[in-house]
Design an enzyme around this catalytic site. Structure first.
Site, short mmCIF file in Angstrom:
data_model
loop_
_atom_site.label_atom_id
_atom_site.label_comp_id
_atom_site.label_asym_id
_atom_site.label_seq_id
_atom_site.Cartn_x
_atom_site.Cartn_y
_atom_site.Cartn_z
N CYS A 71 -2.71 15.21 -14.11
CA CYS A 71 -2.49 14.29 -15.23
C CYS A 71 -1.79 13.04 -14.73
O CYS A 71 -2.21 11.92 -15.01
CB CYS A 71 -1.68 14.96 -16.32
SG CYS A 71 -2.53 16.32 -17.14
N ARG A 81 0.83 -1.22 0.00
CA ARG A 81 0.00 0.00 0.00
C ARG A 81 0.86 1.26 0.00
O ARG A 81 0.44 2.31 0.49
CB ARG A 81 -0.92 -0.01 1.24
CG ARG A 81 -1.81 -1.25 1.31
CD ARG A 81 -2.61 -1.28 2.60
NE ARG A 81 -3.37 -2.51 2.73
CZ ARG A 81 -4.15 -2.82 3.77
NH1 ARG A 81 -4.25 -1.95 4.78
NH2 ARG A 81 -4.80 -3.96 3.82
N ALA A 89 -0.45 23.00 -25.05
CA ALA A 89 -1.92 23.11 -24.98
C ALA A 89 -2.33 23.32 -23.54
O ALA A 89 -1.85 22.65 -22.64
CB ALA A 89 -2.56 21.85 -25.54
#
Length: 280
Positions: free
Chosen positions: A162, A143, A279
């Site tokens: 992202c 974990r 972008a």
């Protein structure tokens, strides 16, 4: 970095053209790359990697900052508004300005989630500190994960993450890192992301007395913007060179203590810069 160039090539040849939030892209879904840091640092050599920008952003993440001007301060040594960073356009975007709490505010982006995750009860949690302590205490824990993807706070971010989460893995005294990325600008962003998380792997390995091994990446929506096509075609004509070496100041023993002077890219030989618009 041949596998990175191979990914660009296969996307150009086999990708699907789709119109997204910020323009037309050609994309494929779920491409994986693996880099063994013992073989060199994975910095792209077929164009110039903006290493100082990579490192300053990572240090900014580690600080837990939401202040774009603090990133400028780390990178340039000044908060002067004329000094632009890779986050300036997001901080100044029309869709975000009304939500920003102060000039340069980006909201609860990456570093805030890493260091100041807030649950439904309003309790704060430092994910990065916790995972480092658990690597030391229980290295085989399954974990060992840090997540920047906080669904309850996506609307409080200038840009939803992202690169959404990363996980550590320890075996035979070696530390590896796997990062999941939901949206992947393969020409501009991905070389930056590969370098950033490879530095992070090396840093965490040093402060946990382990050897950095593999940085592994899953790039989900792996896309090339149509207005990057010419730049990609130029890059694909170039032959990659030898990988450089990453140097960390061996005296740094805490993840919070790394500065711009404590991390260097040595013997980095690259070809000319290839410019393309980002972008937003």
């Amino acid at each position: 970095m041949k596998q990175y160039l191979d990914a660009l090539d296969v996307i150009m040849k086999e990708g699907v053209d789709r119109q997204g939030r910020n323009g037309w892209t050609r994309s494929l879904f779920a491409i994986q790359m693996r880099f063994d840091l013992s073989q060199g640092f994975p910095a792209v050599t077929t164009k110039k990697l903006a290493f100082k920008s990579v490192l300053s952003e990572l240090i900014w993440f580690i600080e837990g900052s939401r202040d774009e001007r603090r990133l400028a301060e780390i990178l340039y040594g000044t908060r002067d508004s004329e000094k632009k960073t890779i986050w300036t356009a997001n901080a100044e975007a029309d869709y975000w300005k009304d939500k920003a709490e102060f000039e340069g505010d980006l909201g609860r982006v990456y570093g805030v989630q890493w260091r100041d995750w807030t649950n439904a009860k309003g309790e704060k949690f430092d994910q990065l500190k916790d995972v480092i302590e658990r690597i030391k205490r229980d290295p085989y824990d399954r974990r060992l994960i840090v997540s920047a993807w906080n669904p309850g706070e996506l609307n409080e971010m200038a840009l939803p993450p992202c690169h959404r989460d990363f996980q550590f893995y320890v075996a035979d005294g070696k530390l590896s890192l796997h990062m999941n990325q939901r949206s992947c600008d393969m020409f501009l962003g991905v070389p930056f992301n590969i370098a950033s998380y490879s530095i992070l792997l090396a840093m965490v390995a040093q402060v946990t007395d382990l050897t950095p091994h593999e940085s592994v990446f899953t790039f989900n929506d792996a896309h090339i913007y149509h207005d990057h096509f010419d730049a990609v075609k130029e890059q694909l004509t170039r032959t990659p060179g030898a990988l450089p070496t990453l140097w960390l100041n061996p005296e740094v023993r805490s993840i919070d203590d790394f500065t711009m002077d404590d991390v260097k890219l040595e013997d980095y030989k690259h070809q000319e810069t290839i410019k393309a618009p980002m972008a937003v």
